[in-house]
Scaffold this motif. Structure first.
Motif, mmCIF file in Angstrom:
data_model
loop_
_atom_site.group_PDB
_atom_site.id
_atom_site.type_symbol
_atom_site.label_atom_id
_atom_site.label_comp_id
_atom_site.label_asym_id
_atom_site.label_seq_id
_atom_site.Cartn_x
_atom_site.Cartn_y
_atom_site.Cartn_z
ATOM 1 N N ARG A 100 58.605 39.274 -43.656
ATOM 2 C CA ARG A 100 58.158 38.520 -44.578
ATOM 3 C C ARG A 100 56.573 38.406 -44.718
ATOM 4 N NH1 ARG A 100 62.952 36.717 -44.291
ATOM 5 N NH2 ARG A 100 64.110 35.410 -45.677
ATOM 6 N N ALA A 101 56.133 38.585 -43.451
ATOM 7 C CA ALA A 101 54.622 38.807 -43.147
ATOM 8 C C ALA A 101 54.114 40.175 -43.490
ATOM 9 C CB ALA A 101 54.308 38.805 -41.664
ATOM 10 N N GLU A 102 54.769 41.192 -43.478
ATOM 11 C CA GLU A 102 54.585 42.486 -43.900
ATOM 12 C C GLU A 102 54.190 42.650 -45.505
ATOM 13 O OE1 GLU A 102 55.489 46.394 -41.670
ATOM 14 O OE2 GLU A 102 57.188 45.098 -41.356
ATOM 15 N N SER A 103 55.300 42.036 -46.082
ATOM 16 C CA SER A 103 55.587 41.946 -47.568
ATOM 17 C C SER A 103 54.259 40.829 -48.148
ATOM 18 C CB SER A 103 56.858 41.192 -47.889
ATOM 19 O OG SER A 103 57.669 42.052 -47.826
ATOM 20 N N TYR A 104 53.926 39.804 -47.375
ATOM 21 C CA TYR A 104 52.849 39.232 -47.877
ATOM 22 C C TYR A 104 51.493 39.826 -47.782
ATOM 23 C CZ TYR A 104 49.092 35.738 -47.816
ATOM 24 O OH TYR A 104 47.750 35.051 -48.335
ATOM 25 N N LEU A 105 51.265 40.576 -46.704
ATOM 26 C CA LEU A 105 49.951 41.261 -46.421
ATOM 27 C C LEU A 105 49.922 42.610 -47.545
ATOM 28 C CD1 LEU A 105 49.884 41.490 -42.436
ATOM 29 C CD2 LEU A 105 48.220 40.460 -44.011
ATOM 30 N N LYS B 234 45.247 45.997 -34.780
ATOM 31 C CA LYS B 234 44.792 45.101 -35.691
ATOM 32 C C LYS B 234 45.836 44.483 -36.717
ATOM 33 C CE LYS B 234 40.380 43.640 -36.922
ATOM 34 N NZ LYS B 234 39.359 43.362 -36.434
ATOM 35 N N LEU B 235 46.333 45.618 -37.201
ATOM 36 C CA LEU B 235 47.397 45.363 -38.398
ATOM 37 C C LEU B 235 48.703 44.647 -37.723
ATOM 38 C CD1 LEU B 235 48.541 45.428 -41.074
ATOM 39 C CD2 LEU B 235 49.297 47.767 -40.528
ATOM 40 N N SER B 236 49.233 44.826 -36.498
ATOM 41 C CA SER B 236 50.116 44.305 -35.964
ATOM 42 C C SER B 236 49.762 42.927 -35.457
ATOM 43 C CB SER B 236 50.600 45.155 -34.554
ATOM 44 O OG SER B 236 51.203 46.353 -34.808
ATOM 45 N N MET B 237 48.579 42.654 -35.145
ATOM 46 C CA MET B 237 48.003 41.510 -34.943
ATOM 47 C C MET B 237 48.038 40.397 -36.187
ATOM 48 S SD MET B 237 47.404 41.195 -31.627
ATOM 49 C CE MET B 237 45.706 40.359 -31.008
ATOM 50 N N ALA B 238 47.794 41.109 -37.164
ATOM 51 C CA ALA B 238 47.752 40.435 -38.561
ATOM 52 C C ALA B 238 49.062 40.052 -38.834
ATOM 53 C CB ALA B 238 47.154 41.137 -39.715
ATOM 54 N N ILE B 239 50.228 40.837 -38.568
ATOM 55 C CA ILE B 239 51.563 40.760 -38.853
ATOM 56 C C ILE B 239 51.952 39.509 -38.024
ATOM 57 C CG2 ILE B 239 53.870 41.807 -38.849
ATOM 58 C CD1 ILE B 239 52.672 44.337 -39.561
ATOM 59 N N CYS B 240 51.545 39.679 -36.881
ATOM 60 C CA CYS B 240 51.982 38.417 -35.885
ATOM 61 C C CYS B 240 51.400 37.244 -36.358
ATOM 62 C CB CYS B 240 51.810 38.610 -34.422
ATOM 63 S SG CYS B 240 52.447 40.161 -33.618
ATOM 64 N N ALA B 241 50.303 37.213 -36.729
ATOM 65 C CA ALA B 241 49.619 35.794 -37.066
ATOM 66 C C ALA B 241 50.404 35.207 -38.549
ATOM 67 C CB ALA B 241 48.134 36.102 -37.203
ATOM 68 N N VAL B 242 50.401 36.079 -39.334
ATOM 69 C CA VAL B 242 51.203 35.708 -40.603
ATOM 70 C C VAL B 242 52.526 35.070 -40.545
ATOM 71 C CG1 VAL B 242 51.773 36.527 -43.060
ATOM 72 C CG2 VAL B 242 49.433 37.071 -42.036
ATOM 73 N N ALA B 243 53.123 36.035 -39.360
ATOM 74 C CA ALA B 243 54.616 35.825 -39.053
ATOM 75 C C ALA B 243 54.730 34.220 -38.490
ATOM 76 C CB ALA B 243 55.193 36.659 -38.011
ATOM 77 N N GLU B 244 53.933 33.690 -37.830
ATOM 78 C CA GLU B 244 53.775 32.694 -37.258
ATOM 79 C C GLU B 244 53.277 31.412 -38.470
ATOM 80 O OE1 GLU B 244 50.951 32.201 -33.646
ATOM 81 O OE2 GLU B 244 52.741 32.785 -32.254
ATOM 82 N N ALA C 47 45.737 35.806 -42.040
ATOM 83 C CA ALA C 47 45.582 37.235 -42.354
ATOM 84 C C ALA C 47 44.233 37.494 -42.251
ATOM 85 C CB ALA C 47 46.257 37.448 -43.790
ATOM 86 N N ARG C 48 43.376 36.539 -42.778
ATOM 87 C CA ARG C 48 41.883 36.803 -42.748
ATOM 88 C C ARG C 48 41.330 36.916 -41.425
ATOM 89 N NH1 ARG C 48 40.590 32.376 -44.936
ATOM 90 N NH2 ARG C 48 41.173 33.005 -46.739
ATOM 91 N N LEU C 49 41.823 36.549 -40.276
ATOM 92 C CA LEU C 49 41.480 36.600 -39.254
ATOM 93 C C LEU C 49 41.432 37.662 -38.518
ATOM 94 C CD1 LEU C 49 40.542 34.990 -36.382
ATOM 95 C CD2 LEU C 49 42.939 34.788 -35.847
ATOM 96 N N TYR C 50 42.336 38.841 -38.882
ATOM 97 C CA TYR C 50 42.329 39.906 -38.194
ATOM 98 C C TYR C 50 42.168 41.155 -39.389
ATOM 99 C CZ TYR C 50 44.742 38.034 -34.615
ATOM 100 O OH TYR C 50 45.073 37.075 -33.375
ATOM 101 N N ILE C 51 42.095 40.949 -40.959
ATOM 102 C CA ILE C 51 42.126 41.934 -41.663
ATOM 103 C C ILE C 51 40.727 41.568 -42.845
ATOM 104 C CG2 ILE C 51 44.208 42.663 -41.860
ATOM 105 C CD1 ILE C 51 44.699 41.239 -44.627
#
Length: 110
Positions: free
Chosen positions: A28-33, A47-57, A96-100
């Protein structure tokens, strides 16, 4: 490519998502990004993996009904309050903004 649970716990230092829920929330996080329309291919993989983790949480928090405002068990109590509660979309975009960067602000060019 989505991070694995080991990345989540050992590199991102996440502890909120149970291993069984991680693949679903990452998807779901990947789809959102992807829906943001940002050029994610230029990001370093970590950095992309960190964004995915943050959005997943953040997605998990949304599924649970939002941020904890009050919780108590017997005499023990916990309360989190913000000046203004975040919407589900704000929570995802902030994560997402935190990482991208500012691409995650929700602005989409057409």
């Amino acid at each position: 490519m989505a991070p694995d649970y080991e990345f989540y716990t050992d590199t991102y230092y996440g502890n909120k998502i149970p291993e069984a829920d991680f693949p679903r929330l990452c998807n779901r996080a990947e789809s959102y990004l992807d829906s943001l329309g940002c050029n994610l291919s230029g990001l370093p993989p970590d950095k992309l993996s960190m964004a995915i983790c943050a959005v997943a949480e953040a997605w998990q928090t949304n599924e649970q009904g939002g941020d904890v405002v009050s919780q108590s068990v017997g005499p023990w109590s916990k309360t989190f309050a913000a000046a203004k509660p975040k919407t589900n979309e704000q929570r995802l975009a902030d994560a997402a903004r935190l990482y991208i960067g500012p691409c995650a602000s929700g602005v989409r060019w057409v």
